[in-house]
Design an enzyme around this catalytic site. Structure first.
Site, PDB file in Angstrom:
ATOM      1  N   LYS A 214       0.438   4.958  -0.959  1.00  0.00           N
ATOM      2  CA  LYS A 214      -0.079   4.200   0.189  1.00  0.00           C
ATOM      3  C   LYS A 214       0.737   4.566   1.426  1.00  0.00           C
ATOM      4  CE  LYS A 214      -1.115  -0.605   1.548  1.00  0.00           C
ATOM      5  NZ  LYS A 214      -0.965  -2.039   1.177  1.00  0.00           N
TER       6      LYS A 214
ATOM      7  N   SER B 295      -5.483  -4.588   1.303  1.00  0.00           N
ATOM      8  CA  SER B 295      -5.301  -3.499   2.234  1.00  0.00           C
ATOM      9  C   SER B 295      -5.114  -2.132   1.582  1.00  0.00           C
ATOM     10  CB  SER B 295      -4.093  -3.790   3.124  1.00  0.00           C
ATOM     11  OG  SER B 295      -2.905  -3.810   2.346  1.00  0.00           O
TER      12      SER B 295
ATOM     13  N   SER C 229      -3.197  -7.456  -1.819  1.00  0.00           N
ATOM     14  CA  SER C 229      -3.601  -6.090  -1.469  1.00  0.00           C
ATOM     15  C   SER C 229      -3.556  -5.062  -2.576  1.00  0.00           C
ATOM     16  CB  SER C 229      -2.751  -5.571  -0.326  1.00  0.00           C
ATOM     17  OG  SER C 229      -3.277  -6.049   0.874  1.00  0.00           O
TER      18      SER C 229
HETATM   19  N1  GLN Z   1      -5.747  -9.711   2.960  1.00  0.00           N
HETATM   20  C1  GLN Z   1      -4.437 -10.260   3.119  1.00  0.00           C
HETATM   21  C2  GLN Z   1      -3.983 -10.125   4.544  1.00  0.00           C
HETATM   22  O1  GLN Z   1      -4.708  -9.607   5.299  1.00  0.00           O
HETATM   23  C3  GLN Z   1      -3.457  -9.616   2.170  1.00  0.00           C
HETATM   24  C4  GLN Z   1      -3.021  -8.297   2.622  1.00  0.00           C
HETATM   25  C5  GLN Z   1      -1.913  -7.764   1.797  1.00  0.00           C
HETATM   26  O2  GLN Z   1      -1.674  -8.196   0.673  1.00  0.00           O
HETATM   27  N2  GLN Z   1      -1.210  -6.809   2.373  1.00  0.00           N
HETATM   28  O3  GLN Z   1      -2.923 -10.542   4.917  1.00  0.00           O
END
Ligand code: GLN
Length: 499
Positions: free
Chosen positions: A79, A159, A183
Protein backbone atom coordinates in the site's frame (compact mmCIF):
# COMPACT_ATOMS: atom_id res chain seq x y z
CA UNK A 1 2.04 -18.46 -16.92
CA UNK A 2 -1.54 -18.76 -15.75
CA UNK A 3 -0.60 -21.30 -13.10
CA UNK A 4 2.01 -19.07 -11.48
CA UNK A 5 -0.36 -16.17 -10.78
CA UNK A 6 -2.95 -18.66 -9.51
CA UNK A 7 -0.83 -20.01 -6.64
CA UNK A 8 -1.26 -19.34 -2.94
CA UNK A 9 1.76 -18.05 -1.01
CA UNK A 10 2.14 -21.42 0.72
CA UNK A 11 2.14 -23.21 -2.66
CA UNK A 12 4.57 -20.69 -4.19
CA UNK A 13 6.91 -21.11 -1.21
CA UNK A 14 6.95 -24.88 -1.70
CA UNK A 15 7.33 -24.61 -5.47
CA UNK A 16 10.28 -22.24 -5.17
CA UNK A 17 12.05 -24.45 -2.65
CA UNK A 18 11.44 -27.54 -4.79
CA UNK A 19 12.82 -25.56 -7.79
CA UNK A 20 9.66 -26.22 -9.83
CA UNK A 21 9.96 -22.60 -11.02
CA UNK A 22 12.23 -19.70 -10.22
CA UNK A 23 11.51 -16.51 -8.30
CA UNK A 24 12.26 -14.66 -11.52
CA UNK A 25 9.57 -16.63 -13.39
CA UNK A 26 7.06 -16.04 -10.62
CA UNK A 27 7.81 -12.31 -10.57
CA UNK A 28 7.72 -12.03 -14.37
CA UNK A 29 4.31 -13.75 -14.44
CA UNK A 30 2.97 -11.15 -12.01
CA UNK A 31 4.59 -8.23 -13.83
CA UNK A 32 2.99 -9.50 -17.05
CA UNK A 33 -0.38 -9.68 -15.35
CA UNK A 34 0.04 -6.15 -14.02
CA UNK A 35 0.93 -4.88 -17.47
CA UNK A 36 -2.19 -6.50 -18.90
CA UNK A 37 -4.70 -5.58 -16.23
CA UNK A 38 -3.47 -2.61 -14.22
CA UNK A 39 -4.27 0.00 -16.88
CA UNK A 40 -7.89 -0.99 -16.34
CA UNK A 41 -8.00 -1.70 -12.59
CA UNK A 42 -5.59 1.09 -11.47
CA UNK A 43 -4.69 -1.05 -8.45
CA UNK A 44 -1.06 0.12 -8.50
CA UNK A 45 -0.02 3.78 -8.49
CA UNK A 46 3.63 2.89 -9.11
CA UNK A 47 4.94 -0.40 -10.54
CA UNK A 48 8.63 -1.15 -9.87
CA UNK A 49 9.60 -3.88 -12.35
CA UNK A 50 13.37 -3.30 -12.27
CA UNK A 51 13.53 -3.45 -8.51
CA UNK A 52 11.20 -6.47 -8.44
CA UNK A 53 13.35 -8.39 -10.96
CA UNK A 54 16.52 -7.56 -9.01
CA UNK A 55 14.89 -8.78 -5.79
CA UNK A 56 13.69 -11.94 -7.57
CA UNK A 57 17.18 -12.66 -8.90
CA UNK A 58 18.59 -12.18 -5.41
CA UNK A 59 15.91 -14.58 -4.13
CA UNK A 60 16.94 -17.18 -6.70
CA UNK A 61 20.53 -16.96 -5.48
CA UNK A 62 19.38 -17.44 -1.87
CA UNK A 63 17.21 -20.39 -2.94
CA UNK A 64 20.09 -21.95 -4.86
CA UNK A 65 22.17 -21.76 -1.69
CA UNK A 66 19.35 -23.50 0.22
CA UNK A 67 18.92 -20.57 2.62
CA UNK A 68 15.36 -19.46 1.91
CA UNK A 69 13.64 -17.11 4.38
CA UNK A 70 9.93 -16.93 5.17
CA UNK A 71 9.05 -14.92 2.05
CA UNK A 72 11.94 -15.59 -0.30
CA UNK A 73 10.79 -14.89 -3.85
CA UNK A 74 7.14 -14.14 -2.94
CA UNK A 75 5.79 -11.22 -5.04
CA UNK A 76 3.62 -8.77 -3.10
CA UNK A 77 2.14 -5.29 -3.43
CA UNK A 78 2.63 -2.60 -0.80
CA UNK A 79 0.00 0.00 0.00
CA UNK A 80 1.38 3.41 -0.91
CA UNK A 81 1.22 4.43 2.78
CA UNK A 82 4.41 2.47 3.55
CA UNK A 83 7.57 4.47 2.88
CA UNK A 84 9.79 2.77 0.32
CA UNK A 85 13.43 3.79 0.20
CA UNK A 86 14.23 5.52 -3.08
CA UNK A 87 10.71 4.92 -4.45
CA UNK A 88 8.00 7.56 -4.53
CA UNK A 89 5.44 7.22 -1.73
CA UNK A 90 2.29 9.28 -2.30
CA UNK A 91 -0.29 8.23 0.35
CA UNK A 92 -2.74 8.74 -2.53
CA UNK A 93 -2.25 12.50 -2.25
CA UNK A 94 -1.18 15.24 -4.64
CA UNK A 95 0.75 16.79 -1.76
CA UNK A 96 3.22 13.84 -1.77
CA UNK A 97 3.30 13.43 -5.55
CA UNK A 98 7.08 13.81 -5.69
CA UNK A 99 8.00 12.48 -2.25
CA UNK A 100 10.81 9.91 -2.40
CA UNK A 101 11.53 8.65 1.14
CA UNK A 102 15.16 8.16 2.15
CA UNK A 103 14.15 5.16 4.31
CA UNK A 104 12.05 1.98 4.28
CA UNK A 105 9.09 1.38 6.63
CA UNK A 106 9.72 -1.10 9.45
CA UNK A 107 7.07 -3.52 8.13
CA UNK A 108 8.37 -3.66 4.56
CA UNK A 109 11.96 -3.74 5.82
CA UNK A 110 11.09 -6.96 7.67
CA UNK A 111 9.37 -8.42 4.62
CA UNK A 112 12.34 -7.56 2.41
CA UNK A 113 14.71 -9.09 4.95
CA UNK A 114 12.62 -12.27 4.72
CA UNK A 115 13.10 -12.24 0.95
CA UNK A 116 9.86 -10.71 -0.37
CA UNK A 117 9.71 -9.23 -3.87
CA UNK A 118 7.82 -5.92 -3.95
CA UNK A 119 6.06 -5.41 -7.28
CA UNK A 120 4.94 -1.84 -6.65
CA UNK A 121 2.91 0.59 -4.60
CA UNK A 122 -0.84 0.01 -4.36
CA UNK A 123 -3.50 2.68 -4.79
CA UNK A 124 -5.53 3.92 -1.81
CA UNK A 125 -7.86 6.62 -0.62
CA UNK A 126 -5.99 9.88 0.03
CA UNK A 127 -4.18 9.54 3.37
CA UNK A 128 -6.26 6.35 3.89
CA UNK A 129 -9.43 8.40 4.38
CA UNK A 130 -12.31 6.66 2.67
CA UNK A 131 -14.25 3.46 2.15
CA UNK A 132 -14.40 3.21 -1.64
CA UNK A 133 -11.03 4.27 -3.05
CA UNK A 134 -12.69 7.25 -4.67
CA UNK A 135 -10.62 9.91 -2.89
CA UNK A 136 -7.23 8.93 -4.37
CA UNK A 137 -5.53 11.72 -6.29
CA UNK A 138 -4.39 8.98 -8.70
CA UNK A 139 -7.87 7.97 -9.76
CA UNK A 140 -10.32 5.31 -8.54
CA UNK A 141 -9.57 1.58 -8.42
CA UNK A 142 -11.91 -0.84 -10.18
CA UNK A 143 -13.07 -3.89 -8.23
CA UNK A 144 -12.31 -7.02 -10.35
CA UNK A 145 -15.74 -8.46 -9.46
CA UNK A 146 -18.87 -7.86 -11.55
CA UNK A 147 -22.52 -8.24 -10.62
CA UNK A 148 -24.40 -11.00 -12.45
CA UNK A 149 -26.94 -8.61 -13.81
CA UNK A 150 -25.07 -5.51 -14.97
CA UNK A 151 -21.71 -4.24 -16.11
CA UNK A 152 -21.34 -1.40 -13.59
CA UNK A 153 -17.82 -0.54 -12.41
CA UNK A 154 -17.75 -1.47 -8.71
CA UNK A 155 -15.62 0.07 -5.96
CA UNK A 156 -13.06 -2.20 -4.24
CA UNK A 157 -13.74 -0.70 -0.81
CA UNK A 158 -11.23 1.45 0.98
CA UNK A 159 -8.91 2.72 1.96
CA UNK A 160 -6.61 -0.17 0.96
CA UNK A 161 -8.65 -0.79 -2.21
CA UNK A 162 -5.63 -1.08 -4.51
CA UNK A 163 -4.04 -3.75 -2.32
CA UNK A 164 -7.28 -5.76 -2.15
CA UNK A 165 -8.01 -5.46 -5.89
CA UNK A 166 -4.42 -6.44 -6.78
CA UNK A 167 -4.61 -9.63 -4.71
CA UNK A 168 -8.16 -10.50 -5.87
CA UNK A 169 -7.20 -10.04 -9.54
CA UNK A 170 -4.01 -12.13 -9.13
CA UNK A 171 -1.70 -9.15 -9.69
CA UNK A 172 0.15 -10.10 -6.46
CA UNK A 173 0.13 -13.11 -4.11
CA UNK A 174 -0.38 -10.85 -1.09
CA UNK A 175 -0.22 -7.22 -0.06
CA UNK A 176 0.30 -4.87 2.82
CA UNK A 177 -2.52 -2.67 4.08
CA UNK A 178 -3.27 -0.32 6.93
CA UNK A 179 -6.46 -0.30 8.96
CA UNK A 180 -7.54 2.72 11.00
CA UNK A 181 -11.28 2.05 11.00
CA UNK A 182 -11.70 -0.91 8.66
CA UNK A 183 -9.40 -0.27 5.72
CA UNK A 184 -8.11 -3.84 5.54
CA UNK A 185 -11.26 -5.75 6.45
CA UNK A 186 -13.84 -3.83 4.39
CA UNK A 187 -11.91 -3.96 1.06
CA UNK A 188 -11.09 -7.62 1.75
CA UNK A 189 -14.84 -8.23 2.08
CA UNK A 190 -15.67 -6.27 -1.10
CA UNK A 191 -12.99 -8.09 -3.12
CA UNK A 192 -13.60 -11.65 -1.87
CA UNK A 193 -10.24 -12.16 -0.17
CA UNK A 194 -8.97 -12.41 3.43
CA UNK A 195 -7.24 -9.71 5.47
CA UNK A 196 -6.36 -9.16 9.10
CA UNK A 197 -5.92 -6.08 11.24
CA UNK A 198 -3.70 -7.28 14.08
CA UNK A 199 -3.73 -5.96 17.65
CA UNK A 200 -2.67 -2.33 18.00
CA UNK A 201 1.08 -2.50 18.66
CA UNK A 202 1.64 -5.85 16.92
CA UNK A 203 3.26 -4.21 13.86
CA UNK A 204 5.50 -1.17 13.96
CA UNK A 205 4.02 2.02 12.53
CA UNK A 206 7.50 3.40 11.86
CA UNK A 207 7.72 4.65 8.28
CA UNK A 208 3.95 4.41 7.64
CA UNK A 209 2.37 7.74 6.66
CA UNK A 210 0.32 8.72 9.73
CA UNK A 211 -3.46 9.10 9.57
CA UNK A 212 -4.75 8.63 13.15
CA UNK A 213 -1.88 7.36 15.26
CA UNK A 214 -3.85 5.78 18.12
CA UNK A 215 -5.87 3.70 15.62
CA UNK A 216 -3.52 2.96 12.67
CA UNK A 217 -2.28 -0.63 12.33
CA UNK A 218 -0.56 -2.44 9.49
CA UNK A 219 -1.68 -5.87 8.34
CA UNK A 220 -1.74 -8.23 5.36
CA UNK A 221 -4.12 -9.24 2.58
CA UNK A 222 -3.99 -12.60 0.80
CA UNK A 223 -6.33 -15.08 -0.86
CA UNK A 224 -6.25 -17.55 2.05
CA UNK A 225 -6.18 -17.37 5.85
CA UNK A 226 -2.94 -19.35 5.96
CA UNK A 227 -1.25 -16.92 3.54
CA UNK A 228 -2.24 -14.07 5.85
CA UNK A 229 -0.61 -15.95 8.73
CA UNK A 230 2.62 -16.31 6.73
CA UNK A 231 2.68 -12.60 5.87
CA UNK A 232 1.76 -11.33 9.33
CA UNK A 233 4.49 -13.35 10.99
CA UNK A 234 7.02 -11.54 8.81
CA UNK A 235 5.47 -8.07 9.27
CA UNK A 236 5.02 -8.19 13.07
CA UNK A 237 7.42 -7.68 15.94
CA UNK A 238 8.76 -5.14 18.38
CA UNK A 239 10.50 -2.08 16.99
CA UNK A 240 12.21 0.45 19.29
CA UNK A 241 11.52 3.21 16.75
CA UNK A 242 7.75 3.04 17.48
CA UNK A 243 7.02 3.55 21.18
CA UNK A 244 3.57 1.94 20.78
CA UNK A 245 5.00 -1.23 19.27
CA UNK A 246 4.56 -4.11 21.71
CA UNK A 247 7.36 -6.15 23.27
CA UNK A 248 5.77 -9.46 22.42
CA UNK A 249 7.00 -12.64 20.88
CA UNK A 250 5.52 -13.20 17.44
CA UNK A 251 3.77 -16.60 17.55
CA UNK A 252 3.66 -19.12 14.74
CA UNK A 253 0.36 -17.91 13.24
CA UNK A 254 0.51 -20.51 10.48
CA UNK A 255 0.50 -23.34 13.03
CA UNK A 256 -2.47 -21.70 14.78
CA UNK A 257 -4.52 -22.10 11.57
CA UNK A 258 -4.59 -25.87 12.23
CA UNK A 259 -6.00 -25.68 15.76
CA UNK A 260 -9.68 -25.97 14.94
CA UNK A 261 -12.50 -24.54 17.06
CA UNK A 262 -13.47 -27.49 19.25
CA UNK A 263 -14.17 -26.25 22.74
CA UNK A 264 -14.06 -22.56 21.79
CA UNK A 265 -16.89 -20.21 22.71
CA UNK A 266 -17.87 -17.76 19.99
CA UNK A 267 -19.99 -14.70 20.73
CA UNK A 268 -22.51 -13.01 18.43
CA UNK A 269 -22.94 -9.41 19.60
CA UNK A 270 -26.64 -8.64 19.55
CA UNK A 271 -26.05 -4.91 18.91
CA UNK A 272 -24.56 -5.73 15.50
CA UNK A 273 -28.02 -6.33 14.12
CA UNK A 274 -27.85 -2.82 12.70
CA UNK A 275 -30.93 -0.86 11.69
CA UNK A 276 -32.00 -1.95 8.27
CA UNK A 277 -29.47 -4.79 8.04
CA UNK A 278 -30.20 -6.55 4.79
CA UNK A 279 -31.63 -10.04 4.81
CA UNK A 280 -28.65 -11.47 2.94
CA UNK A 281 -26.15 -10.11 5.49
CA UNK A 282 -28.23 -11.54 8.30
CA UNK A 283 -28.36 -14.93 6.56
CA UNK A 284 -24.61 -14.88 5.91
CA UNK A 285 -23.99 -14.25 9.61
CA UNK A 286 -26.37 -17.03 10.71
CA UNK A 287 -24.75 -19.44 8.26
CA UNK A 288 -21.31 -18.56 9.64
CA UNK A 289 -22.49 -19.22 13.18
CA UNK A 290 -23.97 -22.57 12.11
CA UNK A 291 -20.69 -23.59 10.44
CA UNK A 292 -18.70 -22.84 13.59
CA UNK A 293 -21.21 -24.79 15.65
CA UNK A 294 -20.90 -27.74 13.27
CA UNK A 295 -17.12 -27.54 13.58
CA UNK A 296 -17.36 -27.98 17.35
CA UNK A 297 -17.60 -24.46 18.77
CA UNK A 298 -20.21 -23.26 21.19
CA UNK A 299 -21.99 -20.19 19.85
CA UNK A 300 -23.62 -17.77 22.29
CA UNK A 301 -25.15 -14.32 22.17
CA UNK A 302 -23.23 -11.50 23.89
CA UNK A 303 -23.82 -7.80 24.39
CA UNK A 304 -21.59 -4.85 23.50
CA UNK A 305 -23.91 -2.12 24.77
CA UNK A 306 -21.99 0.96 23.58
CA UNK A 307 -21.68 -0.19 19.94
CA UNK A 308 -24.12 2.42 18.65
CA UNK A 309 -21.81 5.25 19.74
CA UNK A 310 -18.67 3.85 18.11
CA UNK A 311 -19.04 5.44 14.68
CA UNK A 312 -19.63 8.92 16.14
CA UNK A 313 -16.66 8.56 18.50
CA UNK A 314 -14.44 7.34 15.66
CA UNK A 315 -15.36 10.24 13.38
CA UNK A 316 -14.30 12.65 16.14
CA UNK A 317 -11.09 10.92 17.25
CA UNK A 318 -9.76 9.98 13.79
CA UNK A 319 -10.15 13.49 12.27
CA UNK A 320 -8.74 15.07 15.46
CA UNK A 321 -5.58 13.00 15.20
CA UNK A 322 -5.46 13.46 11.43
CA UNK A 323 -5.66 17.24 11.69
CA UNK A 324 -2.67 17.16 14.02
CA UNK A 325 -0.68 14.63 11.94
CA UNK A 326 -1.32 16.48 8.69
CA UNK A 327 -0.04 19.78 10.09
CA UNK A 328 3.43 18.67 8.95
CA UNK A 329 2.52 19.16 5.27
CA UNK A 330 3.29 22.85 5.09
CA UNK A 331 5.17 23.13 1.82
CA UNK A 332 8.44 23.83 3.59
CA UNK A 333 10.27 20.60 4.37
CA UNK A 334 8.77 18.15 1.91
CA UNK A 335 5.74 17.63 -0.25
CA UNK A 336 4.06 19.99 -2.65
CA UNK A 337 5.06 23.66 -2.40
CA UNK A 338 2.94 26.31 -4.08
CA UNK A 339 4.99 28.34 -6.52
CA UNK A 340 2.70 31.30 -6.22
CA UNK A 341 2.91 32.91 -2.79
CA UNK A 342 3.38 36.29 -1.18
CA UNK A 343 4.66 35.42 2.28
CA UNK A 344 5.06 32.49 4.65
CA UNK A 345 1.41 32.20 5.69
CA UNK A 346 0.37 32.41 2.07
CA UNK A 347 2.86 29.64 1.26
CA UNK A 348 1.33 27.36 3.91
CA UNK A 349 -2.20 28.09 2.85
CA UNK A 350 -1.68 27.70 -0.88
CA UNK A 351 0.50 24.59 -0.59
CA UNK A 352 -2.13 22.87 1.54
CA UNK A 353 -5.06 24.15 -0.53
CA UNK A 354 -3.46 22.87 -3.75
CA UNK A 355 -2.08 19.64 -2.27
CA UNK A 356 -4.99 18.20 -0.29
CA UNK A 357 -8.24 16.83 -1.76
CA UNK A 358 -11.77 17.55 -0.57
CA UNK A 359 -12.19 14.62 1.86
CA UNK A 360 -8.86 15.35 3.57
CA UNK A 361 -9.80 19.02 3.94
CA UNK A 362 -13.14 17.99 5.43
CA UNK A 363 -11.40 15.79 8.02
CA UNK A 364 -8.90 18.55 8.90
CA UNK A 365 -11.75 21.00 9.46
CA UNK A 366 -13.74 18.54 11.60
CA UNK A 367 -10.57 17.65 13.53
CA UNK A 368 -9.52 21.20 14.31
CA UNK A 369 -13.10 22.03 15.27
CA UNK A 370 -13.47 19.20 17.80
CA UNK A 371 -10.08 20.07 19.31
CA UNK A 372 -10.73 23.81 19.54
CA UNK A 373 -10.95 25.45 22.97
CA UNK A 374 -14.72 25.86 23.14
CA UNK A 375 -15.59 22.37 21.86
CA UNK A 376 -12.84 20.09 23.17
CA UNK A 377 -14.83 18.91 26.20
CA UNK A 378 -18.09 18.51 24.33
CA UNK A 379 -16.63 16.45 21.47
CA UNK A 380 -13.08 15.19 21.81
CA UNK A 381 -13.10 14.46 25.53
CA UNK A 382 -16.56 12.89 25.33
CA UNK A 383 -15.43 10.70 22.43
CA UNK A 384 -12.42 9.52 24.44
CA UNK A 385 -14.75 8.51 27.28
CA UNK A 386 -16.98 6.62 24.85
CA UNK A 387 -13.88 4.91 23.51
CA UNK A 388 -13.04 3.68 27.01
CA UNK A 389 -16.57 2.30 27.40
CA UNK A 390 -16.35 0.48 24.07
CA UNK A 391 -13.05 -1.11 25.08
CA UNK A 392 -14.65 -2.14 28.38
CA UNK A 393 -17.60 -3.75 26.54
CA UNK A 394 -15.17 -5.97 24.64
CA UNK A 395 -13.17 -6.82 27.77
CA UNK A 396 -16.41 -7.83 29.46
CA UNK A 397 -17.52 -9.99 26.51
CA UNK A 398 -14.13 -11.71 26.34
CA UNK A 399 -14.56 -12.92 29.91
CA UNK A 400 -17.08 -15.42 28.59
CA UNK A 401 -16.11 -16.00 24.94
CA UNK A 402 -12.88 -16.64 23.00
CA UNK A 403 -13.79 -14.78 19.81
CA UNK A 404 -16.64 -12.82 18.27
CA UNK A 405 -18.29 -13.29 14.89
CA UNK A 406 -19.96 -10.42 12.99
CA UNK A 407 -20.50 -9.35 9.38
CA UNK A 408 -17.60 -7.25 8.05
CA UNK A 409 -19.65 -4.63 6.23
CA UNK A 410 -23.32 -3.76 5.88
CA UNK A 411 -23.39 -4.47 2.12
CA UNK A 412 -21.54 -5.88 -0.86
CA UNK A 413 -19.44 -3.60 -3.10
CA UNK A 414 -21.41 -0.76 -4.67
CA UNK A 415 -20.92 0.90 -8.04
CA UNK A 416 -18.73 3.94 -8.60
CA UNK A 417 -21.63 5.86 -10.05
CA UNK A 418 -23.93 4.99 -7.14
CA UNK A 419 -21.68 6.65 -4.69
CA UNK A 420 -23.47 8.45 -2.14
CA UNK A 421 -22.46 12.12 -2.07
CA UNK A 422 -23.46 12.28 1.57
CA UNK A 423 -20.25 11.70 3.60
CA UNK A 424 -22.21 10.36 6.57
CA UNK A 425 -23.75 7.63 4.39
CA UNK A 426 -20.21 6.74 3.26
CA UNK A 427 -19.03 6.59 6.90
CA UNK A 428 -21.72 3.97 7.64
CA UNK A 429 -19.67 1.41 5.70
CA UNK A 430 -17.42 1.24 8.75
CA UNK A 431 -20.13 0.56 11.31
CA UNK A 432 -18.96 -3.02 12.06
CA UNK A 433 -15.23 -2.39 11.85
CA UNK A 434 -14.46 0.84 13.76
CA UNK A 435 -15.32 -0.44 17.27
CA UNK A 436 -12.46 -2.92 16.94
CA UNK A 437 -9.93 -0.15 16.18
CA UNK A 438 -11.22 1.93 19.08
CA UNK A 439 -10.57 -1.07 21.35
CA UNK A 440 -7.23 -1.93 19.66
CA UNK A 441 -8.21 -5.58 19.06
CA UNK A 442 -7.26 -8.02 16.27
CA UNK A 443 -9.91 -8.85 13.64
CA UNK A 444 -9.97 -10.67 10.33
CA UNK A 445 -12.35 -10.66 7.39
CA UNK A 446 -12.82 -13.78 5.28
CA UNK A 447 -15.07 -14.32 2.26
CA UNK A 448 -18.03 -16.41 3.37
CA UNK A 449 -20.76 -16.15 0.77
CA UNK A 450 -22.20 -14.37 -2.26
CA UNK A 451 -24.82 -11.66 -2.47
CA UNK A 452 -27.93 -12.12 -4.61
CA UNK A 453 -26.10 -10.36 -7.45
CA UNK A 454 -23.05 -12.63 -7.15
CA UNK A 455 -20.70 -10.40 -5.14
CA UNK A 456 -18.54 -11.58 -2.23
CA UNK A 457 -19.60 -10.95 1.37
CA UNK A 458 -17.21 -11.15 4.32
CA UNK A 459 -17.52 -12.27 7.92
CA UNK A 460 -15.40 -10.70 10.65
CA UNK A 461 -13.70 -12.68 13.42
CA UNK A 462 -12.60 -10.57 16.42
CA UNK A 463 -10.17 -11.75 19.10
CA UNK A 464 -8.69 -10.69 22.44
CA UNK A 465 -5.72 -8.33 22.38
CA UNK A 466 -2.60 -10.20 21.18
CA UNK A 467 -4.59 -13.38 20.58
CA UNK A 468 -4.33 -13.40 16.79
CA UNK A 469 -3.77 -17.15 17.07
CA UNK A 470 -7.41 -17.74 18.02
CA UNK A 471 -8.50 -15.35 15.25
CA UNK A 472 -6.51 -17.45 12.78
CA UNK A 473 -7.86 -20.71 14.18
CA UNK A 474 -11.49 -19.59 13.92
CA UNK A 475 -10.96 -17.94 10.51
CA UNK A 476 -9.31 -21.05 9.08
CA UNK A 477 -12.12 -23.28 10.34
CA UNK A 478 -14.72 -20.95 8.87
CA UNK A 479 -12.82 -20.70 5.59
CA UNK A 480 -12.79 -24.47 5.32
CA UNK A 481 -16.50 -24.78 6.09
CA UNK A 482 -17.55 -21.90 3.82
CA UNK A 483 -15.44 -23.32 0.96
CA UNK A 484 -15.62 -20.04 -0.90
CA UNK A 485 -14.16 -20.84 -4.31
CA UNK A 486 -15.80 -18.10 -6.40
CA UNK A 487 -13.44 -15.77 -8.16
CA UNK A 488 -13.73 -12.39 -9.84
CA UNK A 489 -14.28 -11.97 -13.57
CA UNK A 490 -11.25 -9.75 -14.10
CA UNK A 491 -8.10 -11.58 -13.10
CA UNK A 492 -4.68 -12.39 -14.44
CA UNK A 493 -4.99 -16.14 -14.86
CA UNK A 494 -8.07 -15.93 -17.07
CA UNK A 495 -6.49 -13.21 -19.18
CA UNK A 496 -3.35 -15.27 -19.60
CA UNK A 497 -5.11 -18.59 -19.98
CA UNK A 498 -4.20 -18.91 -23.63
CA UNK A 499 -0.59 -17.86 -23.11
N1 GLN B 1 -13.27 4.44 6.14
C1 GLN B 1 -12.62 4.83 7.35
C2 GLN B 1 -12.15 6.26 7.25
O1 GLN B 1 -12.35 6.83 6.25
C3 GLN B 1 -11.48 3.90 7.69
C4 GLN B 1 -10.28 4.17 6.90
C5 GLN B 1 -9.11 3.40 7.38
O2 GLN B 1 -9.24 2.40 8.08
N2 GLN B 1 -7.95 3.88 7.00
O3 GLN B 1 -11.61 6.81 8.16
Amino acid sequence: MSALTDLTIAEARDGLRAKRFSARELTDAHLGAIEALNPRLNAYITVTPDQARAQADAADRVLAAGEAGALTGIPVASKDMFCSEGIRTTAGSRILENFVPPYESAVTERMLRDGAVILGKANLDEFAMGSANLTSAYGPVENPWKRHDDDAVLVPGGSSGGSAAAVAAHLALGATGTDTGGSIRQPASYCGIAGIKPTYGRCSRWGIVAYASSLDQAGPFARTVRDNAILLRSMAGHDPRDSTSAMREVPDFEAACQRGVKGLRIGLPREYVADGMSEEIRTLWQNGAAMLRAAGAEVVEVSLPHTKHALAAYYIIAPAEASSNLARYDGVRFGHRSSDNRDLNDLYERSRAEGFGAEVKRRIMVGTYVLSAGYYDAYYLKAQKVRALIARDFAEAFRSVDALLTPTAPSAAFAQGETIDDPVAMYLNDVFTVPINLAGLPAMSIPAGLSATGLPLGLQIIGRAFDEETVFAVSAALEQAAAFTHRPVLRADTLNAGA
